[in-house]
Design a protein around this motif. Structure first.
Motif, short mmCIF file in Angstrom:
data_model
loop_
_atom_site.label_atom_id
_atom_site.label_comp_id
_atom_site.label_asym_id
_atom_site.label_seq_id
_atom_site.Cartn_x
_atom_site.Cartn_y
_atom_site.Cartn_z
N TYR A 128 0.81 -1.23 0.00
CA TYR A 128 0.00 0.00 0.00
C TYR A 128 0.85 1.28 0.00
CZ TYR A 128 -3.14 -3.73 0.98
OH TYR A 128 -3.80 -4.93 0.88
N TYR A 161 12.43 -2.81 -5.75
CA TYR A 161 11.13 -3.47 -5.58
C TYR A 161 11.35 -4.94 -5.24
CZ TYR A 161 6.86 -5.86 -7.18
OH TYR A 161 5.77 -6.70 -7.29
N ARG A 162 11.06 -5.29 -3.98
CA ARG A 162 11.25 -6.64 -3.45
C ARG A 162 12.70 -7.12 -3.66
NH1 ARG A 162 6.66 -5.37 -2.17
NH2 ARG A 162 4.90 -6.78 -1.97
N ARG A 222 -6.29 -6.62 4.18
CA ARG A 222 -5.50 -7.86 4.00
C ARG A 222 -6.31 -9.07 4.42
NH1 ARG A 222 0.25 -6.96 3.02
NH2 ARG A 222 0.54 -9.18 3.32
N LYS A 225 -8.70 -10.19 1.75
CA LYS A 225 -8.19 -10.68 0.46
C LYS A 225 -7.15 -11.78 0.58
CE LYS A 225 -6.65 -7.10 -1.77
NZ LYS A 225 -6.28 -6.15 -2.80
N SER A 237 2.29 -13.08 -1.66
CA SER A 237 2.44 -13.07 -3.12
C SER A 237 3.48 -14.11 -3.53
CB SER A 237 2.93 -11.70 -3.60
OG SER A 237 2.05 -10.69 -3.21
N PHE A 239 4.34 -14.62 -6.74
CA PHE A 239 5.07 -14.07 -7.90
C PHE A 239 5.24 -12.56 -7.71
CE2 PHE A 239 2.58 -17.69 -9.45
CZ PHE A 239 3.57 -18.46 -10.03
N ASN A 241 5.08 -8.79 -9.47
CA ASN A 241 4.38 -8.17 -10.59
C ASN A 241 5.39 -7.87 -11.69
OD1 ASN A 241 1.84 -8.17 -9.34
ND2 ASN A 241 2.26 -6.25 -8.28
N PRO A 260 -5.14 -3.91 -16.02
CA PRO A 260 -4.70 -2.82 -15.14
C PRO A 260 -3.20 -2.62 -15.24
CG PRO A 260 -5.46 -4.74 -13.84
CD PRO A 260 -5.42 -5.15 -15.28
N TYR A 262 0.44 -0.04 -13.71
CA TYR A 262 1.00 1.10 -12.99
C TYR A 262 2.22 1.54 -13.78
CZ TYR A 262 -1.13 -1.88 -9.38
OH TYR A 262 -1.97 -2.70 -8.69
N PRO A 272 -0.21 -6.17 -12.88
CA PRO A 272 -0.42 -7.08 -11.75
C PRO A 272 -0.44 -8.55 -12.18
CG PRO A 272 -2.20 -5.47 -11.88
CD PRO A 272 -1.39 -5.32 -13.13
N GLU A 278 -5.38 -14.63 -12.99
CA GLU A 278 -6.85 -14.76 -12.98
C GLU A 278 -7.36 -14.94 -14.41
OE1 GLU A 278 -9.06 -11.86 -10.72
OE2 GLU A 278 -10.93 -12.42 -11.73
N LYS A 283 -7.52 -18.61 -10.91
CA LYS A 283 -7.99 -18.10 -9.61
C LYS A 283 -8.99 -19.07 -8.98
CE LYS A 283 -9.54 -13.79 -7.52
NZ LYS A 283 -9.79 -12.38 -7.78
N GLN A 296 -7.36 -13.91 -4.21
CA GLN A 296 -6.15 -13.22 -4.69
C GLN A 296 -5.31 -14.24 -5.45
OE1 GLN A 296 -3.88 -11.51 -6.01
NE2 GLN A 296 -3.53 -9.86 -4.52
N ALA A 297 -5.32 -14.08 -6.78
CA ALA A 297 -4.69 -15.10 -7.64
C ALA A 297 -3.16 -15.13 -7.52
CB ALA A 297 -5.09 -14.86 -9.09
N1 EPU Z 1 -5.83 -8.52 -9.57
C1 EPU Z 1 -6.71 -9.34 -10.25
N2 EPU Z 1 -6.97 -10.58 -9.75
C2 EPU Z 1 -6.43 -11.02 -8.60
C3 EPU Z 1 -5.53 -10.20 -7.91
C4 EPU Z 1 -5.23 -8.94 -8.40
O1 EPU Z 1 -7.23 -8.98 -11.30
O2 EPU Z 1 -6.74 -12.15 -8.22
C5 EPU Z 1 -5.54 -7.19 -10.09
C6 EPU Z 1 -6.60 -6.16 -9.77
O3 EPU Z 1 -6.76 -5.35 -10.90
C7 EPU Z 1 -6.01 -5.34 -8.65
C8 EPU Z 1 -4.53 -5.41 -9.01
O4 EPU Z 1 -4.35 -6.72 -9.54
O5 EPU Z 1 -6.48 -4.04 -8.67
C9 EPU Z 1 -3.61 -5.20 -7.83
O6 EPU Z 1 -3.96 -6.10 -6.78
P1 EPU Z 1 -3.58 -5.81 -5.26
O7 EPU Z 1 -3.91 -4.40 -4.91
O8 EPU Z 1 -4.12 -6.91 -4.45
O9 EPU Z 1 -2.01 -5.81 -5.26
P2 EPU Z 1 -0.97 -6.81 -5.91
O10 EPU Z 1 -0.22 -6.07 -6.96
O11 EPU Z 1 -1.66 -8.06 -6.31
C10 EPU Z 1 0.96 -6.12 -4.25
C11 EPU Z 1 1.95 -6.83 -3.37
C12 EPU Z 1 1.28 -7.32 -2.10
C13 EPU Z 1 0.73 -6.10 -1.37
C14 EPU Z 1 -0.27 -5.39 -2.32
C15 EPU Z 1 -0.82 -4.11 -1.74
C16 EPU Z 1 3.54 -7.74 -4.96
C17 EPU Z 1 4.10 -8.97 -5.59
N3 EPU Z 1 2.53 -7.92 -4.12
O12 EPU Z 1 -0.02 -7.09 -4.64
O13 EPU Z 1 2.29 -7.91 -1.26
O14 EPU Z 1 0.08 -6.47 -0.17
O15 EPU Z 1 0.39 -5.04 -3.56
O16 EPU Z 1 0.17 -3.12 -1.77
O17 EPU Z 1 4.04 -6.65 -5.21
C18 EPU Z 1 3.31 -9.90 -0.54
O18 EPU Z 1 4.37 -9.45 -0.98
O19 EPU Z 1 3.25 -11.03 0.03
C19 EPU Z 1 2.08 -9.14 -0.70
C20 EPU Z 1 0.89 -9.61 -0.32
#
Ligand code: EPU
Length: 337
Positions: A128, A161-162, A222, A225, A237, A239, A241, A260, A262, A272, A278, A283, A296-297
């Motif tokens: 976040y 990043y990670r 958290r 999800k 996570s 994998f 991103n 989507p 960034y 993502p 997904e 998923k 959360q895929a």
């Molecule tokens: N999305 C999907 N399907 C899914 C999951 C995600 O379509 O099943 C898409 C959605 O569009 C969503 C976007 O992915 O808007 C981003 O999803 P999310 O906000 O859950 O974040 P993330 O990129 O999947 C990253 C970190 C997480 C961290 C969150 C919030 C990585 C690898 N993961 O996840 O970290 O909590 O952002 O900042 O960068 C971790 O490292 O263990 C972890 C959970």
């Protein structure tokens, strides 16, 4: 110092994989750690922290050193900020809660991240809009070969990043023993730009949030999800991103207008991995005792007695399918052992 033999590692890794350690040593002081490193037989070592970012695919023949160093101390403070030293074996989330109790701000967005203090810098944990590096001052680490203690500044750590120097140039060379963070005592800088955090705070009717409010919002998000490793084995996570070129992204967008993204720079875009997985149809898929989480895929799960090999095979199937469908390679974030 005692060494136990044939120890199950099931309760020492958040995936809950029942791999065995041929020998296992619980490290509770830096001196013991230095002595063990000095006197150990020539056999290889396996450093175990919170076990929250690893997939064990086999039994461990190396000597397992469980870094169980404890303690949290205030090192120095001014009117506005405080520097806190936390030992590597402290649980990360318990430390976040300790900081909130003392009204120390800066890591509230990192609430509920599994794992220990000592592993947080290795992959520069983040969530976040906040990363460990934002409050990191330095860490102490022991050189495995010569047992000397070295201080690493933020620059030395080369955070990304990670990523950090501990995953790159200095991989397997140091054991982190403590981490120093600089936190705010007053005028906290809140990071509430992430849509989900904004929405959660709005739903709770909170207009001027405190750091505790932000933490509570993050915890709620958290929990809604991500599976709790105490209930369903997982490593967050699985994998990273992927970051792709803007040209590659435009091609992808032609076929999948809803993708989507960034923006990272003028030339690079982060997509993502959860969305790709997904879209690839994984998923919520369950195979025997393992699968892809239904909310959360990006998270692979162990429902009970899955083996690390089974989860690794699933991860590889996901990687090849995503590559075939989108021509994007996704790398694992979790360490495969
Ligand atoms: N999305 C999907 N399907 C899914 C999951 C995600 O379509 O099943 C898409 C959605 O569009 C969503 C976007 O992915 O808007 C981003 O999803 P999310 O906000 O859950 O974040 P993330 O990129 O999947 C990253 C970190 C997480 C961290 C969150 C919030 C990585 C690898 N993961 O996840 O970290 O909590 O952002 O900042 O960068 C971790 O490292 O263990 C972890 C959970």
């Amino acid at each position: 110092m005692t060494t136990a033999t044939n120890v199950s590692l099931k309760s020492f890794n958040t995936f809950g994989i029942d791999a065995k350690a041929a020998s296992f040593c619980n490290i509770t002081s830096v001196e013991t750690l230095q002595n063990v490193l000095k006197t150990r037989p020539s056999r290889p070592l396996f450093i175990l922290g919170g076990g929250s970012n690893m997939l064990l695919t086999k039994d461990i023949e190396a000597l397992v050193l469980h870094i169980n160093l404890k303690g949290i101390d205030i090192v120095s403070e001014t009117e506005h900020t405080v520097i806190v030293k936390a030992m590597a074996g402290e649980n990360w989330h318990d430390f976040v809660l300790w900081c909130l109790q003392h009204n120390y701000g800066g890591i509230e967005n990192l609430s509920l991240i599994p794992g220990n203090i000592g592993t947080a810098p290795i992959q520069n944990i983040g969530a976040y809009g906040v990363e460990l590096k934002d409050t990191f001052v330095r860490c102490e680490a022991i050189h495995i070969k010569n047992q000397s203690l070295r201080l690493f500044s933020k620059t030395d750590c080369n955070f990304g990043y990670r990523e950090s120097v501990f995953k790159q140039d200095l991989r397997d060379q140091y054991i982190i023993t403590s981490v120093y963070l600089e936190l705010t005592k007053v005028n906290h800088t809140l990071h509430t730009d992430y849509g989900v955090i904004k929405n959660e705070l709005a739903d709770r009717g909170i207009e001027t949030p405190t750091i505790k409010d932000v933490s509570n919002a993050v915890i709620a998000i958290r929990q809604s999800k991500l599976p709790d490793p105490k209930e369903i084995g997982n490593s967050g996570s699985f994998f990273k991103n992927p970051v792709i070129s803007i040209e590659g992204f435009h091609k992808l967008e032609q076929n999948f207008p809803d993708v989507p993204s960034y923006k990272i720079s003028e030339a690079l875009v982060k997509v993502p991995a959860g969305w790709l997985i997904e879209k690839a149809g994984f998923k919520g898929k369950r195979f025997k005792d393992y699968g892809v989480h239904h909310k959360q895929a990006l998270v692979l799960v162990n429902y009970g007695d899955a083996t690390g090999k089974q989860i690794l095979e699933l991860a590889q199937l996901i990687q090849t399918t995503v590559k075939r469908l989108f021509n994007i390679s996704i790398e694992t974030e979790v360490n495969i052992i």
